[in-house]
Enzyme design. Structure first.
Site, PDB file in Angstrom:
ATOM      1  N   ARG A  88       0.859  -1.181   0.000  1.00 28.59           N
ATOM      2  CA  ARG A  88       0.000   0.000   0.000  1.00 28.59           C
ATOM      3  C   ARG A  88       0.896   1.231   0.000  1.00 28.59           C
ATOM      4  NH1 ARG A  88      -3.395  -3.175  -1.132  1.00 28.59           N
ATOM      5  NH2 ARG A  88      -5.452  -3.510  -0.156  1.00 28.59           N
TER       6      ARG A  88
ATOM      7  N   GLU B 229      -3.525   7.007  -4.754  1.00 25.04           N
ATOM      8  CA  GLU B 229      -3.822   6.519  -6.102  1.00 25.04           C
ATOM      9  C   GLU B 229      -5.316   6.659  -6.421  1.00 25.04           C
ATOM     10  OE1 GLU B 229      -4.144   1.767  -5.545  1.00 25.04           O
ATOM     11  OE2 GLU B 229      -2.136   2.588  -5.246  1.00 25.04           O
TER      12      GLU B 229
ATOM     13  N   HIS C 214      -1.174  -0.226  -9.938  1.00 21.25           N
ATOM     14  CA  HIS C 214      -1.750  -1.159  -8.943  1.00 21.25           C
ATOM     15  C   HIS C 214      -2.352  -2.387  -9.630  1.00 21.25           C
ATOM     16  CE1 HIS C 214      -3.730  -1.472  -4.694  1.00 21.25           C
ATOM     17  NE2 HIS C 214      -3.257  -2.627  -5.127  1.00 21.25           N
TER      18      HIS C 214
END
Length: 309
Positions: A228, A257, A275
């Site tokens: 993360r 993000e 991601h």
């Protein structure tokens, strides 16, 4: 009567189809007026499928019994609020281990050999003007893994296949693992060529990779974040990458993000990824199936395949 559940965000099509076959699904993320929808269905909803369930949302659903999270990380779920109410929480572990481990090694190679930059070098015709610079390789290097869980172990095995030395840091030493354990993250960063982050998000790990840790990794070290964005002091990361205090970074996640610090776009020592750690058809279909399996098991009164609460 069909059991009613709440879907809090868009899911894979196969997962949504399977849920619709079994349950009456209310899609909160598509509602024109989410508050009105919740007011209408609150007393009937027994389950949640998705990646978000705040204390506020949980408090609005008096009949809620289970939250089936799509993903191995469940920092979007207020597990404390769920536990207080006796609400079960599940996630989707194991099925994504290989996909995340594969792209981790892929990003490491991409950074070490500057593969995205080399691709542009050829496409832009610069090879005609001279050869590409010599770079480095993974073999013989030391990789430190922050978070030697299921995915971390798969990354370790693949790193060993690349002839790397593996060490790790976590909340505690794992006696059955053959790798050297560090009880201080800064010390591990100092002794590593690569630092791979694959620990859970949340308040307990927020900015655990501090400026001090990044400085210890140093001008020859590289950071890989598959966990993360909140694990890293992102401002310090950008600064050190820009001034040479850190050798490089391969980043699949970011603090806010999909917003990414613009300062990273112009840096040649960075590889960026949107991601996509588990973003393959095979893995996402398995994750969706596990969401459905957890809901089915709960409402059938059977043991949950992957409970976290």
């Amino acid at each position: 009567m069909t059991i009613e559940i709440l879907q809090t965000n868009k899911l894979l099509a196969s997962c949504e189809a399977a849920l619709a076959e079994r349950y009456t699904v209310h899609r909160l993320h598509e509602a024109a007026d989410p508050d009105a929808l919740l007011a209408d269905i609150a007393g009937r909803v027994r389950g949640i499928a998705g990646q978000r369930a705040s204390r506020e949302l949980i408090g609005k659903l008096p009949k809620l019994e289970i939250i089936a999270n799509f993903g191995v990380g469940y920092d979007g779920i207020d597990t404390a609020a769920a536990r207080e109410r006796g609400i079960r929480v599940t996630n989707t572990p194991n099925v994504l281990n290989d996909a995340v481990a594969e792209i981790t090694i892929g990003l490491m190679i991409a950074l070490a050999r500057r593969i995205p930059q080399a691709d542009r070098f050829v496409r832009e015709g610069r090879w005609l003007e001279g050869g590409y610079p010599l770079l480095t390789e993974l073999n013989g290097k030391t990789v430190g893994i922050l978070g030697l869980g299921r995915i971390g172990k798969e990354i370790a095995v693949r790193a060993q296949a690349m002839k790397m030395r593996v060490v790790y840091h976590g909340r505690r030493r794992q006696p059955d693992e053959p790798y050297v354990y560090y009880d201080a993250l800064t010390d591990m960063a100092r002794d590593c060529d690569w630092l791979v982050l694959i620990a859970p998000g949340g308040k307990g790990t927020e900015k655990i990779v501090s400026r001090q840790v990044l400085a210890a990794l140093g001008p020859q070290g590289c950071l890989v974040n598959m966990a993360r964005g909140t694990l890293v002091d992102e401002a310090a990361l950008v600064e050190l990458l820009a001034n040479g205090g850190l050798g490089g970074a391969a980043l699949d996640v970011f603090e806010k993000e999909p917003q990414v610090p613009e300062a990273l776009f112009g840096l040649d020592n960075v590889v960026l990824s949107p991601h996509q750690g588990s973003a393959t058809h095979q893995t996402r279909n398995k994750m969706g199936a596990l969401v459905v399996a957890n809901l089915d098991a709960h409402f059938a009164g059977e043991p949950l395949p992957s409970a976290v609460v």
